[in-house]
Write a protein that holds these residues in place. Sequence first.
Motif, PDB file in Angstrom:
ATOM      1  N   ASP A  12       4.627   2.706  -5.091  1.00 34.06           N
ATOM      2  CA  ASP A  12       6.035   2.292  -5.114  1.00 34.06           C
ATOM      3  C   ASP A  12       6.296   1.065  -5.986  1.00 34.06           C
ATOM      4  O   ASP A  12       7.456   0.706  -6.209  1.00 34.06           O
ATOM      5  CB  ASP A  12       6.550   2.054  -3.694  1.00 34.06           C
ATOM      6  N   ASP A  13       5.263   0.424  -6.504  1.00 28.76           N
ATOM      7  CA  ASP A  13       5.440  -0.664  -7.460  1.00 28.76           C
ATOM      8  C   ASP A  13       5.456  -0.071  -8.866  1.00 28.76           C
ATOM      9  O   ASP A  13       4.441   0.458  -9.323  1.00 28.76           O
ATOM     10  CB  ASP A  13       4.301  -1.673  -7.328  1.00 28.76           C
ATOM     11  N   PRO A  14       6.593  -0.125  -9.577  1.00 28.92           N
ATOM     12  CA  PRO A  14       6.713   0.536 -10.889  1.00 28.92           C
ATOM     13  C   PRO A  14       5.654   0.103 -11.904  1.00 28.92           C
ATOM     14  O   PRO A  14       5.141   0.932 -12.661  1.00 28.92           O
ATOM     15  CB  PRO A  14       8.127   0.125 -11.357  1.00 28.92           C
ATOM     16  N   GLU A  15       5.317  -1.185 -11.897  1.00 25.20           N
ATOM     17  CA  GLU A  15       4.325  -1.678 -12.856  1.00 25.20           C
ATOM     18  C   GLU A  15       2.939  -1.116 -12.542  1.00 25.20           C
ATOM     19  O   GLU A  15       2.219  -0.672 -13.438  1.00 25.20           O
ATOM     20  CB  GLU A  15       4.289  -3.216 -12.823  1.00 25.20           C
ATOM     21  N   ALA A  44       6.822   8.915  -1.385  1.00 30.46           N
ATOM     22  CA  ALA A  44       5.839   9.698  -0.634  1.00 30.46           C
ATOM     23  C   ALA A  44       6.346  11.110  -0.337  1.00 30.46           C
ATOM     24  O   ALA A  44       5.603  12.087  -0.430  1.00 30.46           O
ATOM     25  CB  ALA A  44       5.489   8.980   0.671  1.00 30.46           C
ATOM     26  N   GLN A  45       7.620  11.223  -0.016  1.00 32.22           N
ATOM     27  CA  GLN A  45       8.184  12.528   0.328  1.00 32.22           C
ATOM     28  C   GLN A  45       8.159  13.482  -0.867  1.00 32.22           C
ATOM     29  O   GLN A  45       8.000  14.693  -0.698  1.00 32.22           O
ATOM     30  CB  GLN A  45       9.621  12.365   0.841  1.00 32.22           C
ATOM     31  N   ALA A  46       8.294  12.944  -2.074  1.00 36.11           N
ATOM     32  CA  ALA A  46       8.272  13.786  -3.275  1.00 36.11           C
ATOM     33  C   ALA A  46       6.926  14.478  -3.420  1.00 36.11           C
ATOM     34  O   ALA A  46       6.850  15.659  -3.797  1.00 36.11           O
ATOM     35  CB  ALA A  46       8.564  12.938  -4.517  1.00 36.11           C
ATOM     36  N   TYR A  67       4.301   2.083   2.252  1.00 35.52           N
ATOM     37  CA  TYR A  67       5.474   2.349   1.413  1.00 35.52           C
ATOM     38  C   TYR A  67       6.695   1.815   2.145  1.00 35.52           C
ATOM     39  O   TYR A  67       7.363   2.550   2.885  1.00 35.52           O
ATOM     40  CB  TYR A  67       5.620   3.849   1.137  1.00 35.52           C
ATOM     41  N   PRO A  68       7.026   0.519   1.989  1.00 32.39           N
ATOM     42  CA  PRO A  68       8.123  -0.111   2.731  1.00 32.39           C
ATOM     43  C   PRO A  68       9.454   0.629   2.552  1.00 32.39           C
ATOM     44  O   PRO A  68       9.814   0.999   1.437  1.00 32.39           O
ATOM     45  CB  PRO A  68       8.204  -1.517   2.112  1.00 32.39           C
ATOM     46  N   ASN A  73       4.250   6.628   5.665  1.00 33.57           N
ATOM     47  CA  ASN A  73       3.305   5.682   5.085  1.00 33.57           C
ATOM     48  C   ASN A  73       2.136   6.464   4.489  1.00 33.57           C
ATOM     49  O   ASN A  73       2.062   7.698   4.611  1.00 33.57           O
ATOM     50  CB  ASN A  73       2.842   4.641   6.112  1.00 33.57           C
ATOM     51  N   GLY A  74       1.216   5.770   3.853  1.00 34.75           N
ATOM     52  CA  GLY A  74       0.136   6.446   3.149  1.00 34.75           C
ATOM     53  C   GLY A  74      -0.795   7.226   4.049  1.00 34.75           C
ATOM     54  O   GLY A  74      -1.279   8.300   3.678  1.00 34.75           O
TER      55      GLY A  74
END
Length: 258
Positions: A12-15, A44-46, A67-68, A73-74
């Motif tokens: 979830d962090d783009p970088e 995560a749902q994707a 995954y806030p 979650n993972g």
Amino acid sequence: MSGLLKTFVVEDDPEQLATLKQIINNHIMINDFDMCLTLATGEAQALLDEVNAHPDSEGLYFLDIDYPGQALNGLELASKIREQDVNAKIVFVSTHAEMAFLTFERRIEPLDFIVKDLGQAAVKEKVEKDIRIAYERYTKQGVSSKAMFSYSKGGQLFNLPLSQVLFIETGMSRNKLVLHLVDRIVQYNGKISDETVAHPELFRVHKSFLVNPNMLVRVDKQAQLGYFENGETIDIAIRKMHDLLALIKQAQLPVKLN
């Protein structure tokens, strides 16, 4: 091997997502692996939707633990992946090193747990190593599952080349199967429906017969019989004849048709 080993990333962090994508794509390209990065997402749902849409796929999955703000979650995502993809190669890439024990408690059986705090160079090295390990296992798994036939008798497991198997038929007794090999016949406990699922390389030509199409030498369409080199024959159901002939044609098998 059954095809490409699909690779998935949920970060979830783009970088960090962009960094993982680059590491994975570069390592696949440099090594010319038969792999592809199928999905890289922050949701995560994707990934779960993708796995549910293709339940027969095998994959390598790079997941975070947390995954806030997301419903999954993972650990929950990994458990659901494992339900669909029993051979999943799951790698956690997370700052939460203290959560590693939970992956064992939940029977997730991860390939690796990479701690992000190790630094970018160390993470890159570990990701690349996991890609190599996953790919090697995938290729070996594909070769062995397609080349070998397994059955259990008397509490002992037997493995033999699939090329020795002619066909399987239901026995005279309940839950008994008769395995016809090139050089012998073996009786063991089992159900033909279970063997149909366990050995997709074999073809159900009749309610009582499961055949290895590669070992047929002739098919008589009128008599509805299949012939083997040792002289044995099997009955072919009318409704199965069309599918068998289509399979023979598609696989370009050297079977005489008359």
